[in-house]
Design a protein around this motif. Structure first.
Motif, mmCIF file in Angstrom:
data_model
loop_
_atom_site.group_PDB
_atom_site.id
_atom_site.type_symbol
_atom_site.label_atom_id
_atom_site.label_comp_id
_atom_site.label_asym_id
_atom_site.label_seq_id
_atom_site.Cartn_x
_atom_site.Cartn_y
_atom_site.Cartn_z
ATOM 1 N N VAL A 10 46.870 34.837 103.699
ATOM 2 C CA VAL A 10 45.983 35.594 102.726
ATOM 3 C C VAL A 10 45.965 34.968 101.630
ATOM 4 O O VAL A 10 47.207 34.720 101.063
ATOM 5 N N PHE A 11 45.049 34.626 100.685
ATOM 6 C CA PHE A 11 44.900 33.970 99.625
ATOM 7 C C PHE A 11 44.781 35.150 98.491
ATOM 8 O O PHE A 11 43.777 36.121 98.536
ATOM 9 N N ASP A 12 45.670 35.033 97.315
ATOM 10 C CA ASP A 12 45.643 36.137 96.188
ATOM 11 C C ASP A 12 44.850 35.528 95.132
ATOM 12 O O ASP A 12 45.477 34.562 94.273
ATOM 13 N N ALA A 13 43.553 35.877 94.794
ATOM 14 C CA ALA A 13 42.822 35.401 93.845
ATOM 15 C C ALA A 13 43.678 35.751 92.371
ATOM 16 O O ALA A 13 43.227 34.917 91.399
ATOM 17 N N SER A 14 44.489 36.593 92.132
ATOM 18 C CA SER A 14 44.969 37.008 90.904
ATOM 19 C C SER A 14 46.390 36.197 90.896
ATOM 20 O O SER A 14 46.822 36.359 89.571
ATOM 21 N N SER A 15 46.804 35.408 91.940
ATOM 22 C CA SER A 15 48.059 34.642 91.692
ATOM 23 C C SER A 15 47.930 33.658 90.740
ATOM 24 O O SER A 15 46.814 32.740 90.874
ATOM 25 N N PRO A 16 48.923 33.275 89.992
ATOM 26 C CA PRO A 16 48.882 31.991 88.952
ATOM 27 C C PRO A 16 48.871 30.816 89.891
ATOM 28 O O PRO A 16 48.570 29.584 89.480
ATOM 29 N N ASN A 17 49.262 30.635 91.285
ATOM 30 C CA ASN A 17 49.605 29.590 92.049
ATOM 31 C C ASN A 17 48.094 29.494 92.741
ATOM 32 O O ASN A 17 47.313 30.404 93.209
ATOM 33 N N GLY A 18 47.818 28.174 92.864
ATOM 34 C CA GLY A 18 46.465 27.722 93.716
ATOM 35 C C GLY A 18 46.654 27.906 95.084
ATOM 36 O O GLY A 18 47.700 28.353 95.765
ATOM 37 N N ARG A 19 45.515 27.636 95.912
ATOM 38 C CA ARG A 19 45.425 27.956 97.244
ATOM 39 C C ARG A 19 46.440 27.027 98.135
ATOM 40 O O ARG A 19 47.001 27.354 99.000
ATOM 41 N N MET A 20 46.566 25.790 97.517
ATOM 42 C CA MET A 20 47.551 25.191 98.389
ATOM 43 C C MET A 20 48.869 25.457 98.055
ATOM 44 O O MET A 20 49.508 25.509 99.323
ATOM 45 N N ARG A 21 49.504 25.782 96.817
ATOM 46 C CA ARG A 21 50.595 26.552 96.792
ATOM 47 C C ARG A 21 50.661 27.790 97.468
ATOM 48 O O ARG A 21 51.982 28.012 98.194
ATOM 49 N N GLN A 22 50.009 28.421 97.784
ATOM 50 C CA GLN A 22 50.084 29.925 98.413
ATOM 51 C C GLN A 22 50.019 29.579 99.880
ATOM 52 O O GLN A 22 50.826 30.207 100.446
#
Length: 65
Positions: A10-22
């Motif tokens: 699950v990717f969190d759009a509000s996260s400061p980390n990008g999709r790769m890091r997530q």
């Protein structure tokens, strides 16, 4: 499409980390929690990219970490 892992990514759009890091963090957590056994073969980067709807380079970079 069938899940490529035995758990949801699950990717969190509000996260400061990008999709790769997530993606990397979720895979690392799955290994540490033993949801993804050590030594298990990972799905192909193309399959993961398609299932997670991200670029293949994103998956390659997460795997490289």
């Amino acid at each position: 499409m069938e899940p490529v892992f035995g758990f949801a990514i699950v990717f969190d759009a509000s996260s400061p980390n990008g999709r790769m890091r997530q993606l990397h963090e979720q895979l690392r957590a799955a290994i540490l929690d033993r949801r993804l056994p050590g030594g298990a073969l990972l799905p192909s980067t193309r399959d993961v990219a398609a299932a997670c709807r991200v670029a293949r380079n994103t998956v390659i970079a997460a795997y490289d970490l």
